[in-house]
Scaffold this active site. Structure first.
Site, PDB file in Angstrom:
ATOM      1  N   HIS A 145      13.140   2.426  18.222  1.00  0.00           N
ATOM      2  CA  HIS A 145      12.100   3.087  17.414  1.00  0.00           C
ATOM      3  C   HIS A 145      11.388   4.073  18.359  1.00  0.00           C
ATOM      4  O   HIS A 145      10.225   3.888  18.728  1.00  0.00           O
ATOM      5  CB  HIS A 145      11.144   2.047  16.832  1.00  0.00           C
ATOM      6  CG  HIS A 145      10.289   2.555  15.711  1.00  0.00           C
ATOM      7  ND1 HIS A 145      10.383   3.848  15.221  1.00  0.00           N
ATOM      8  CD2 HIS A 145       9.301   1.952  14.977  1.00  0.00           C
ATOM      9  CE1 HIS A 145       9.501   4.009  14.234  1.00  0.00           C
ATOM     10  NE2 HIS A 145       8.848   2.874  14.067  1.00  0.00           N
ATOM     11  N   CYS A 277       2.489  -1.852  16.226  1.00  0.00           N
ATOM     12  CA  CYS A 277       3.018  -0.683  15.508  1.00  0.00           C
ATOM     13  C   CYS A 277       2.761  -0.751  14.001  1.00  0.00           C
ATOM     14  O   CYS A 277       2.779   0.273  13.329  1.00  0.00           O
ATOM     15  CB  CYS A 277       4.507  -0.531  15.786  1.00  0.00           C
ATOM     16  SG  CYS A 277       5.484  -1.930  15.198  1.00  0.00           S
ATOM     17  N   ARG A 303       0.550   8.972  16.033  1.00  0.00           N
ATOM     18  CA  ARG A 303       1.945   9.301  15.730  1.00  0.00           C
ATOM     19  C   ARG A 303       2.052  10.735  15.223  1.00  0.00           C
ATOM     20  O   ARG A 303       3.030  11.429  15.491  1.00  0.00           O
ATOM     21  CB  ARG A 303       2.517   8.298  14.718  1.00  0.00           C
ATOM     22  CG  ARG A 303       2.559   6.924  15.376  1.00  0.00           C
ATOM     23  CD  ARG A 303       3.492   5.994  14.724  1.00  0.00           C
ATOM     24  NE  ARG A 303       4.829   6.521  14.590  1.00  0.00           N
ATOM     25  CZ  ARG A 303       5.729   6.023  13.769  1.00  0.00           C
ATOM     26  NH1 ARG A 303       5.429   4.994  13.017  1.00  0.00           N
ATOM     27  NH2 ARG A 303       6.938   6.537  13.694  1.00  0.00           N
TER      28      ARG A 303
HETATM   29  N1  NVA Z   1      10.499  -4.100  14.199  1.00  0.00           N
HETATM   30  C1  NVA Z   1       9.998  -3.616  12.942  1.00  0.00           C
HETATM   31  C2  NVA Z   1       9.244  -2.339  13.131  1.00  0.00           C
HETATM   32  C3  NVA Z   1       8.613  -1.784  11.896  1.00  0.00           C
HETATM   33  C4  NVA Z   1       7.911  -0.497  12.136  1.00  0.00           C
HETATM   34  C5  NVA Z   1      11.133  -3.454  11.961  1.00  0.00           C
HETATM   35  O1  NVA Z   1      12.215  -3.001  12.347  1.00  0.00           O
HETATM   36  O2  NVA Z   1      10.930  -3.780  10.808  1.00  0.00           O
HETATM   37  N1   CP Z   2       5.236   1.603  12.559  1.00  0.00           N
HETATM   38  C1   CP Z   2       6.040   2.112  11.602  1.00  0.00           C
HETATM   39  O1   CP Z   2       7.104   2.678  11.869  1.00  0.00           O
HETATM   40  O2   CP Z   2       5.545   1.978  10.346  1.00  0.00           O
HETATM   41  P1   CP Z   2       6.340   2.262   9.003  1.00  0.00           P
HETATM   42  O3   CP Z   2       7.429   1.244   8.899  1.00  0.00           O
HETATM   43  O4   CP Z   2       5.297   2.121   7.928  1.00  0.00           O
HETATM   44  O5   CP Z   2       6.908   3.656   9.053  1.00  0.00           O
END
Ligand code: NVA
Ligand code: CP
Length: 319
Positions: A145, A277, A303
């Protein structure tokens, strides 16, 4: 055809922090800092001086849910003078299985200037990259990410007012895409990273070997108190990620003693901050999440600022 030639000359993809030179990542952060400072008195949709992405469109496609990423990219490119088109994959022929990635990529490159993809397949990002003639940005994949974590480095330095290389950073939680990018960042930005998680959920051999190959170390503890001890920054994320195909109740139980509450935080440094996050689950107590050490809303807002500089980098316009 003209766009194809122009873009090939200076466009850059943003897929994984591991593959981006440290000096480019630092340059993105410096640009974001300058731009954020200059916007202090500007309203949300006012365009930065010079409108560097005037006339450009970012097509963003989400195969998984998103609140922050989609809105912050919308604002980011708007503030640079451009615009976005946001798609769900099931609205496309590709999502229905009727059109190939190769043809879809050609079409995206014909209509758009950049493509942002949130997907459950790292391979899909690589396949798109092969056929696109515009930059691709990873908006979250199983392994990474990167836009989130680069922005988080910016937030840490903004709050702590010192380079992250001077700070002890700690992650309490699952081994997932956000942690993978944080590990990559710990190598690129040379900071100490301690990880607290149950044995079964430790980072795998591949990532550990990559860290070693780059002459760095990560510190892994199965006792959350040890991981958090002396930390200046505590990061966390949901125990169950989007589309995590596990026995959810069992996994939540396995993480029970890793819950971030005031007692655990008391082992961190006095000046420590908490970041997440979002979205959140039960991994953090309300008292910490809404408490004075938490900077999660500033983190989410940043962000927009960092993604503006990521967009400029990808479009070959970062000065
Ligand atoms: N680790 C989480 C991050 C969400 C922003 C996911 O992949 O769902
Ligand atoms: N932190 C993040 O990526 O949030 P969303 O899944 O809402 O985009």
């Amino acid at each position: 055809m003209i766009k194809y030639v122009q873009n090939l000359n200076n466009m850059k993809h943003f897929i994984n922090l591991k593959d981006i030179p440290a000096k480019d990542l630092r340059k993105i952060i410096s640009d974001a800092k300058r731009r954020k400072n200059k916007r202090k008195k500007m309203s949300t949709l006012e365009i930065d001086k010079g409108a560097p992405l005037k006339g450009k469109i970012l097509i963003q496609m989400f195969e998984k849910a998103s609140s922050r990423t989609r809105i912050s990219f919308y604002l980011a490119i708007k503030q640079l003078g451009g615009g976005t088109l946001t798609l769900r994959s099931n609205e496309l022929h590709l999502g229905q299985g009727g059109e190939s990635i190769a043809d879809t990529a050609k079409i995206l490159s014909t209509y758009g200037d950049g493509f942002m993809l949130r997907t459950d397949s790292d391979q899909k990002i690589e396949d798109f990259k092969k056929y696109l003639s515009v930059p691709i940005i990873n908006g979250l994949s199983p392994s990474s990410h990167p836009t989130q974590v680069l922005s988080d480095i910016f937030t840490v330095e903004e709050i702590m007012k010192e380079p992250i290389s001077k700070l002890n950073v700690c992650w309490i939680g699952d081994t997932n895409n956000v942690l993978d990018s944080l590990i990559a960042a710990s190598v690129k930005f040379s900071f100490k990273l301690s990880i607290g998680c149950p044995k079964k959920f430790e980072p795998g051999k591949e990532v550990r070997n990559w860290v070693k190959k780059n002459s760095r170390k990560i510190y892994i503890y199965n006792d959350p108190k040890k991981a958090v001890s002396g930390a200046d920054v505590i990061f966390s994320d949901k125990v169950i990620s989007l589309n995590d195909k596990v026995n959810k109740n069992k996994k939540i139980q396995q993480f029970k003693k890793f819950k971030i509450d005031n007692r655990l935080i008391s082992f961190a440094s006095k000046k420590s901050i908490f970041l997440h996050c979002l979205p959140r689950g039960d991994e953090v107590s309300d008292e910490v999440f809404l408490g004075k050490r938490s900077h999660v809303w500033q983190q989410a807002l940043n962000r927009v600022h960092v993604q503006k500089s990521i967009l400029l980098y990808c479009f070959g316009k970062l000065r």
